[in-house]
Structures are given as C-alpha cells and as structure tokens.
Design an enzyme around this catalytic site. Structure first.
Site, short mmCIF file in Angstrom:
data_model
loop_
_atom_site.label_atom_id
_atom_site.label_comp_id
_atom_site.label_asym_id
_atom_site.label_seq_id
_atom_site.Cartn_x
_atom_site.Cartn_y
_atom_site.Cartn_z
N SER A 1 0.81 -1.23 0.00
CA SER A 1 0.00 0.00 0.00
C SER A 1 0.85 1.28 0.00
CB SER A 1 -0.96 0.00 1.19
OG SER A 1 -1.90 -1.02 1.02
N THR B 1 -6.19 -3.30 7.55
CA THR B 1 -6.18 -4.66 7.01
C THR B 1 -6.30 -5.67 8.14
OG1 THR B 1 -5.02 -6.13 5.49
CG2 THR B 1 -3.62 -4.71 6.84
N LYS C 1 -10.53 -5.05 10.55
CA LYS C 1 -11.59 -4.41 9.75
C LYS C 1 -12.91 -4.26 10.52
CE LYS C 1 -9.61 -5.63 5.31
NZ LYS C 1 -9.75 -6.27 4.01
N GLY D 1 -14.84 -14.73 5.56
CA GLY D 1 -14.17 -13.84 6.50
C GLY D 1 -14.41 -12.38 6.14
N THR E 1 -15.91 -23.38 7.85
CA THR E 1 -16.85 -23.31 8.97
C THR E 1 -18.21 -22.92 8.40
OG1 THR E 1 -15.02 -22.55 10.34
CG2 THR E 1 -17.23 -22.29 11.26
N MET F 1 -8.15 -13.81 -4.43
CA MET F 1 -7.95 -12.46 -3.87
C MET F 1 -6.52 -12.28 -3.40
SD MET F 1 -11.13 -11.22 -1.67
CE MET F 1 -12.79 -11.69 -2.00
N1 LIG Z 1 -6.37 -8.34 -3.08
C1 LIG Z 1 -6.89 -7.58 -2.12
O1 LIG Z 1 -7.00 -6.36 -2.25
C2 LIG Z 1 -7.38 -8.23 -0.85
C3 LIG Z 1 -8.20 -7.52 0.03
C4 LIG Z 1 -8.65 -8.16 1.17
C5 LIG Z 1 -8.26 -9.47 1.43
N2 LIG Z 1 -7.45 -10.14 0.55
C6 LIG Z 1 -7.06 -11.56 0.80
O2 LIG Z 1 -8.25 -12.30 1.07
C7 LIG Z 1 -7.93 -13.38 1.93
C8 LIG Z 1 -8.90 -13.45 3.10
O3 LIG Z 1 -8.75 -12.31 3.94
P1 LIG Z 1 -9.77 -12.03 5.14
O4 LIG Z 1 -9.50 -10.66 5.62
O5 LIG Z 1 -11.17 -12.37 4.76
O6 LIG Z 1 -9.29 -13.11 6.24
P2 LIG Z 1 -10.15 -13.68 7.46
O7 LIG Z 1 -11.20 -12.73 7.89
O8 LIG Z 1 -9.15 -14.17 8.44
O9 LIG Z 1 -10.93 -14.97 6.84
C9 LIG Z 1 -10.23 -16.09 6.43
C10 LIG Z 1 -11.15 -17.05 5.66
O10 LIG Z 1 -10.32 -18.07 5.10
C11 LIG Z 1 -10.78 -19.36 5.56
N3 LIG Z 1 -9.62 -20.21 5.72
C12 LIG Z 1 -8.43 -19.91 6.31
N4 LIG Z 1 -7.58 -20.94 6.22
C13 LIG Z 1 -8.23 -21.93 5.56
C14 LIG Z 1 -7.87 -23.24 5.15
N5 LIG Z 1 -6.67 -23.74 5.40
N6 LIG Z 1 -8.78 -23.96 4.48
C15 LIG Z 1 -10.00 -23.47 4.22
N7 LIG Z 1 -10.41 -22.22 4.57
C16 LIG Z 1 -9.53 -21.46 5.23
C17 LIG Z 1 -11.51 -19.07 6.84
O11 LIG Z 1 -12.40 -20.13 7.08
P3 LIG Z 1 -13.04 -20.38 8.55
O12 LIG Z 1 -14.20 -19.42 8.65
O13 LIG Z 1 -13.43 -21.79 8.52
O14 LIG Z 1 -11.94 -20.06 9.54
C18 LIG Z 1 -12.21 -17.74 6.49
O15 LIG Z 1 -13.34 -17.96 5.70
C19 LIG Z 1 -6.47 -13.19 2.35
O16 LIG Z 1 -5.65 -14.04 1.53
C20 LIG Z 1 -6.18 -11.73 2.02
O17 LIG Z 1 -4.81 -11.52 1.70
C21 LIG Z 1 -7.02 -9.54 -0.58
#
Ligand SMILES: NC(=O)c1ccc[n+]([C@@H]2O[C@H](COP(=O)([O-])OP(=O)(O)OC[C@H]3O[C@@H](n4cnc5c(N)ncnc54)[C@H](OP(=O)(O)O)[C@@H]3O)[C@@H](O)[C@H]2O)c1
Length: 289
Positions: free
Chosen positions: A22, A67, A71, A147, A171, A232
C-alpha cells in the site's frame, strides 16, 4: 510552495503489515497529482488498534487503510459509515473529518468489481458505487470463504445482478450467517459437487488458505466453459488455488493484485476526491513482482 508544506499523513494499519504494498501504491497515486503525502505501514498489536488510531488522528493523520485483523474494529470505532461499509459491517478505510468525526468506508468490493470488470472486458465507470454495470449479469458466482474480505465484496458483487451467488466455507456456520445477511446460498465444501450443476462462471477464492500455502478441498467440475478463477491473494508465484484452477478447467485465471490497486484507488478517492489512473501502477507492481 507546496513542497515546503507539511505532507498529508496516511497509513495502513494491520498485523502483520510489513509485506504491504500500500505505501508504494499510494505514493505512485500521489505523484500522478503532485500531491504531497506521507504514507506509512504501521504494525499494530491485537488489542491496541483503537489506541493506535486515536494516536494517529491526534498527530494530524488524515486517513487510514485497515487490514487483517482490524476491519471489524475499524467499523465499530467510526462515528459515521458509508453505505458500502454498512453493507459489509467492516471497514478497510477511515477518514478523519474536519469536524473531528471518523468516517468508515469499505472499498474492497468496489476494488474487486472493478478488477473483475477489467478482466471480463466490462470496465466500471467512476460512479460505479452508485450505478454499477452488469459485468456479471446472469452469471453463476461461487465465493470461497466467509471472513472479512468476503463480507466486503458480497454487496458490490450482488449489485452486478448475477444469476446466483453461493458461499462455501470451511466453517459452515460463518457461510450461513453471511448467506442469511445477503440472501444467498451457503454450503460446505463437501456439498459443492452436488450444487455446481453446469459449473460456476466465476469462482473467487476469498479464503486465506493460499496465504498458508494450502489447497482447498474442491471437487472437479466446478467451472463452466470460459469460467474465471480469481484468487484475492497475490504472490510472486501462482497460488495453490490458481494452480488447481488451471488444472481443472478454468478458462481464465487471476490473482488479486488488480483488486489491491483498485481498492487503494477507491480509498484515495474517498480521502482526496481524485481518481488515480490505476493501469500504470498495476503494471509497475507486476514488473517488480
Ligand atoms: N487483493 C486484495 O485487495 C485483498 C483484500 C482483502 C483481502 N485479501 C485476501 O483475502 C484473503 C482473506 O482475507 P480475510 O480478511 O477475509 O481473512 P479472514 O477474515 O481471516 O478470513 C479467512 C477465511 O479463510 C478461511 N480459511 C483460512 N484458512 C483456511 C484453510 N486452510 N482452508 C479453508 N479455509 C480457510 C476461513 O475459514 P473459517 O471461517 O473456517 O476459519 C475464512 O473464511 C487473504 O488471503 C487476504 O490476503 C485480498
């Protein structure tokens, strides 16, 4: 004499945050407009977010990106919320207003929709938040994960009038909660094979599994012909999801670097009322990648 003036201060807060692109993105936006800004990456320990935001604000900060994992807290500490923040119940952007109030926004969904529009050849206009174009009208969308990031993108995806949207998550209860909020379908990975039918036109990996180098337990036959598989996450090499999608019939694949740049541009617009040109910034990042 603009360069003698103090720069406007911005930052991204997260834990961890040292990997963040960023600061580089926002400095490139600022140089497009010759804006004098200072943009830092600030690592904040869990439990210390509110104090860190208040300190930054008191020291003259103008705005923040937020981030993982803050959030939801960012949304809760704000006084005012934009409609997109309200829809998500989470914020990735804060603005410190002249009246002292903190305003929360969520630019993740618009950033994703803009990048998907570019990839699908249906670019969104600058007023996409008010009048999104139907890049996914009539398409079947599968979103993996439930998430913070997925929370942010569901509203803008649904504004594009898809034929259906399904959320699958490890989940199931979390997928069901979002399905209830957004009136869409939820399922477990085990039941995906029965639901995929003709296949999904767009499959978005919004889990952090790729971040841990892990694969998801996905069935074959997930993609319709010409389907787009979108992770993502972004990384120097193809993520496990992108590798899986290439082997299992996705017509087009993309990581989330474009989303990152587009959501940053929406934040910049929210803070400074100017739309940066994202194409050269994305090209620069791809070269360094
Ligand atoms: N490109 C961009 O601008 C951008 C913006 C935002 C986020 N992202 C990316 O999006 C992703 C998610 O971010 P977030 O903020 O939503 O994270 P988060 O709130 O921690 O949510 C994580 C999600 O991933 C699932 N998960 C984690 N490990 C897993 C595994 N081994 N197998 C299956 N499911 C798994 C979790 O499932 P459970 O509910 O079962 O725990 C939950 O649904 C990250 O990789 C982040 O870098 C990218």
């Amino acid at each position: 004499m603009p360069d003698l003036e103090k720069p406007d201060r911005y930052a991204v807060m997260g834990y961890p945050v040292s990997h963040s692109k960023s600061p580089a993105i926002h400095q490139q936006f600022a140089s497009q407009f010759k804006d004098n800004i200072d943009y830092l990456a600030i690592e904040v320990n869990p439990g210390e977010f509110t104090a860190a935001v208040n300190r930054f604000h008191a020291n003259g900060g103008r705005g923040l990106n937020v981030t993982v994992p803050f959030k939801l807290e960012a949304y809760q500490l704000a006084d005012i919320h934009t409609p997109l923040a309200q829809l998500a119940g989470a914020a990735n952007t804060l603005r410190f207003r002249d009246d002292g109030k903190i305003e929360a926004h969520n630019t993740d969904g618009l950033g994703l929709a803009r990048d998907l529009g570019r990839l699908l050849g249906v670019p969104l206009s600058d007023d996409a938040a008010c009048e999104p174009r139907a890049a996914f009208a009539g398409k079947d969308i599968l979103v993996l994960g439930a998430g913070g990031a997925v929370r942010g993108v569901l509203g803008p995806l649904l504004m594009q009038a898809p034929a259906s949207l399904t959320i699958a998550n490890r989940t199931l209860a979390r997928a069901k909660e979002l399905a209830w909020m957004f009136h869409v379908r939820a399922c477990s990975y085990d039941s995906l094979a029965e639901l995929s039918g003709r296949g999904f036109d767009l499959v978005i990996n919004g889990t952090s599994a790729s971040l841990q180098g892990q694969s998801l337990p996905l069935p074959a036959g997930l993609f319709s012909p010409h389907a787009l598989a979108y992770d993502m996450m972004y990384a120097d090499r193809p993520t496990p999801f992108i590798e899986w999608a290439s082997r299992h019939g996705a017509g087009q694949i993309s990581d989330g670097l474009g989303m990152l740049v587009e959501q940053a541009a929406e934040s910049y617009f929210f803070w400074r009322g100017k739309h940066p040109d994202t194409a050269p910034v994305l090209e620069n990042l791809r070269k360094r990648h």
